[in-house]
Motif scaffolding. Structure first.
Motif, PDB file in Angstrom:
ATOM      1  N   MET A  97      21.604  56.513  17.561  1.00 23.55           N
ATOM      2  CA  MET A  97      22.785  55.742  17.924  1.00 23.55           C
ATOM      3  C   MET A  97      24.028  56.504  17.495  1.00 23.55           C
ATOM      4  N   THR A  98      25.091  56.297  18.211  1.00 21.28           N
ATOM      5  CA  THR A  98      26.351  56.937  17.884  1.00 21.28           C
ATOM      6  C   THR A  98      27.234  55.954  17.133  1.00 21.28           C
ATOM      7  N   ALA A  99      27.704  56.367  15.972  1.00 17.99           N
ATOM      8  CA  ALA A  99      28.527  55.489  15.142  1.00 17.99           C
ATOM      9  C   ALA A  99      29.728  54.979  15.928  1.00 17.99           C
ATOM     10  N   GLY A 100      29.987  53.707  15.805  1.00  8.98           N
ATOM     11  CA  GLY A 100      31.132  53.089  16.429  1.00  8.98           C
ATOM     12  C   GLY A 100      30.886  52.510  17.803  1.00  8.98           C
ATOM     13  N   GLU A 101      29.856  52.955  18.487  1.00 12.98           N
ATOM     14  CA  GLU A 101      29.570  52.421  19.816  1.00 12.98           C
ATOM     15  C   GLU A 101      28.744  51.146  19.715  1.00 12.98           C
ATOM     16  N   ARG A 102      28.818  50.362  20.773  1.00 16.57           N
ATOM     17  CA  ARG A 102      28.020  49.141  20.812  1.00 16.57           C
ATOM     18  C   ARG A 102      26.538  49.498  20.876  1.00 16.57           C
ATOM     19  N   LEU A 103      25.734  48.771  20.118  1.00 14.98           N
ATOM     20  CA  LEU A 103      24.292  48.994  20.110  1.00 14.98           C
ATOM     21  C   LEU A 103      23.723  48.688  21.496  1.00 14.98           C
ATOM     22  N   PRO A 104      22.734  49.459  21.943  1.00 14.08           N
ATOM     23  CA  PRO A 104      22.206  49.261  23.298  1.00 14.08           C
ATOM     24  C   PRO A 104      21.451  47.955  23.485  1.00 14.08           C
ATOM     25  N   PHE A 105      20.867  47.421  22.433  1.00 12.35           N
ATOM     26  CA  PHE A 105      20.127  46.158  22.537  1.00 12.35           C
ATOM     27  C   PHE A 105      20.392  45.335  21.293  1.00 12.35           C
ATOM     28  N   VAL A 106      20.710  44.063  21.494  1.00 17.09           N
ATOM     29  CA  VAL A 106      20.984  43.155  20.381  1.00 17.09           C
ATOM     30  C   VAL A 106      20.353  41.814  20.678  1.00 17.09           C
ATOM     31  N   PHE A 107      19.550  41.310  19.739  1.00 15.56           N
ATOM     32  CA  PHE A 107      19.013  39.959  19.849  1.00 15.56           C
ATOM     33  C   PHE A 107      20.145  38.966  19.658  1.00 15.56           C
ATOM     34  N   ARG A 108      20.154  37.910  20.441  1.00 15.92           N
ATOM     35  CA  ARG A 108      21.088  36.805  20.180  1.00 15.92           C
ATOM     36  C   ARG A 108      20.602  36.075  18.941  1.00 15.92           C
ATOM     37  N   PRO A 109      21.503  35.621  18.100  1.00 22.19           N
ATOM     38  CA  PRO A 109      21.067  34.840  16.931  1.00 22.19           C
ATOM     39  C   PRO A 109      20.407  33.538  17.380  1.00 22.19           C
ATOM     40  N   GLU A 110      19.373  33.144  16.652  1.00 19.69           N
ATOM     41  CA  GLU A 110      18.743  31.849  16.892  1.00 19.69           C
ATOM     42  C   GLU A 110      19.683  30.748  16.396  1.00 19.69           C
ATOM     43  N   THR A 111      19.495  29.535  16.847  1.00 16.85           N
ATOM     44  CA  THR A 111      20.294  28.410  16.380  1.00 16.85           C
ATOM     45  C   THR A 111      20.163  28.286  14.869  1.00 16.85           C
ATOM     46  N   ASP A 112      21.287  28.240  14.180  1.00 22.00           N
ATOM     47  CA  ASP A 112      21.358  28.100  12.718  1.00 22.00           C
ATOM     48  C   ASP A 112      20.727  29.270  11.958  1.00 22.00           C
ATOM     49  N   GLU A 113      20.589  30.420  12.591  1.00 19.74           N
ATOM     50  CA  GLU A 113      20.015  31.577  11.907  1.00 19.74           C
ATOM     51  C   GLU A 113      21.028  32.169  10.932  1.00 19.74           C
ATOM     52  N   ARG A 114      20.533  32.578   9.787  1.00 22.87           N
ATOM     53  CA  ARG A 114      21.374  33.213   8.783  1.00 22.87           C
ATOM     54  C   ARG A 114      21.614  34.672   9.151  1.00 22.87           C
ATOM     55  N   LEU A 115      22.727  35.202   8.694  1.00 21.88           N
ATOM     56  CA  LEU A 115      23.095  36.582   8.968  1.00 21.88           C
ATOM     57  C   LEU A 115      22.029  37.553   8.474  1.00 21.88           C
ATOM     58  N   SER A 116      21.463  37.293   7.302  1.00 21.80           N
ATOM     59  CA  SER A 116      20.448  38.196   6.749  1.00 21.80           C
ATOM     60  C   SER A 116      19.198  38.240   7.633  1.00 21.80           C
ATOM     61  N   SER A 117      18.798  37.103   8.178  1.00 22.78           N
ATOM     62  CA  SER A 117      17.634  37.041   9.055  1.00 22.78           C
ATOM     63  C   SER A 117      17.888  37.799  10.350  1.00 22.78           C
ATOM     64  N   TRP A 118      19.041  37.569  10.940  1.00 25.43           N
ATOM     65  CA  TRP A 118      19.389  38.217  12.196  1.00 25.43           C
ATOM     66  C   TRP A 118      19.459  39.728  12.019  1.00 25.43           C
ATOM     67  N   MET A 119      20.108  40.164  10.943  1.00 23.92           N
ATOM     68  CA  MET A 119      20.216  41.608  10.699  1.00 23.92           C
ATOM     69  C   MET A 119      18.853  42.222  10.378  1.00 23.92           C
ATOM     70  N   ALA A 120      17.986  41.489   9.702  1.00 25.58           N
ATOM     71  CA  ALA A 120      16.634  41.998   9.414  1.00 25.58           C
ATOM     72  C   ALA A 120      15.855  42.184  10.708  1.00 25.58           C
ATOM     73  N   ARG A 121      16.002  41.247  11.653  1.00 25.17           N
ATOM     74  CA  ARG A 121      15.313  41.396  12.943  1.00 25.17           C
ATOM     75  C   ARG A 121      15.819  42.618  13.701  1.00 25.17           C
ATOM     76  N   LEU A 122      17.137  42.815  13.697  1.00 21.51           N
ATOM     77  CA  LEU A 122      17.703  43.968  14.388  1.00 21.51           C
ATOM     78  C   LEU A 122      17.306  45.273  13.698  1.00 21.51           C
ATOM     79  N   ALA A 123      17.350  45.291  12.382  1.00 19.56           N
ATOM     80  CA  ALA A 123      16.959  46.497  11.640  1.00 19.56           C
ATOM     81  C   ALA A 123      15.519  46.869  11.964  1.00 19.56           C
ATOM     82  N   SER A 124      14.657  45.883  11.981  1.00 13.85           N
ATOM     83  CA  SER A 124      13.249  46.119  12.293  1.00 13.85           C
ATOM     84  C   SER A 124      13.086  46.678  13.707  1.00 13.85           C
ATOM     85  N   PHE A 125      13.811  46.117  14.660  1.00 17.54           N
ATOM     86  CA  PHE A 125      13.748  46.589  16.040  1.00 17.54           C
ATOM     87  C   PHE A 125      14.133  48.067  16.126  1.00 17.54           C
TER      88      PHE A 125
END
Length: 95
Positions: free
Chosen positions: A1-29
């Motif tokens: 990935m190139t720093a500063g650019e929009r990530l090519p794929f991003v999961f939408r947050p689930e309803t009431d999902e915490r930031l840590s959970s959402w970021m963990a899912r993206l990091a894993s992906f």
């Protein structure tokens, strides 16, 4: 990935999902640890659980720019609206 650019794929947050959970899912992906993912977002040295409690000026916009979420969507995954006294009741893990 190139720093500063929009990530090519991003999961939408689930309803009431915490930031840590959402970021963990993206990091894993992206086959990264959460700290590596935070660094990729430009949040070097930040702790994801601390971000849930207090996004510094511009951090929500930085996450939003890289992920396509609005600052409001990012803020909605935090505990920023909780009174300081109530924050001690929030567990840092989901277990």
């Amino acid at each position: 990935m190139t720093a500063g650019e929009r990530l090519p794929f991003v999961f939408r947050p689930e309803t009431d999902e915490r930031l840590s959970s959402w970021m963990a899912r993206l990091a894993s992906f992206y086959a990264m640890t959460v700290p590596e993912f935070l660094e990729e977002l430009g949040l070097t040295g930040r702790d994801v659980f601390d971000l849930e409690f207090c996004l510094a000026e511009g951090e929500g916009a930085l996450v939003g720019a890289r992920t396509g979420l609005s600052v409001g969507d990012v803020q909605a995954m935090t505990f920023g609206a909780l009174l300081h006294e109530a924050r001690v009741m929030v567990r840092r893990s989901r277990h």
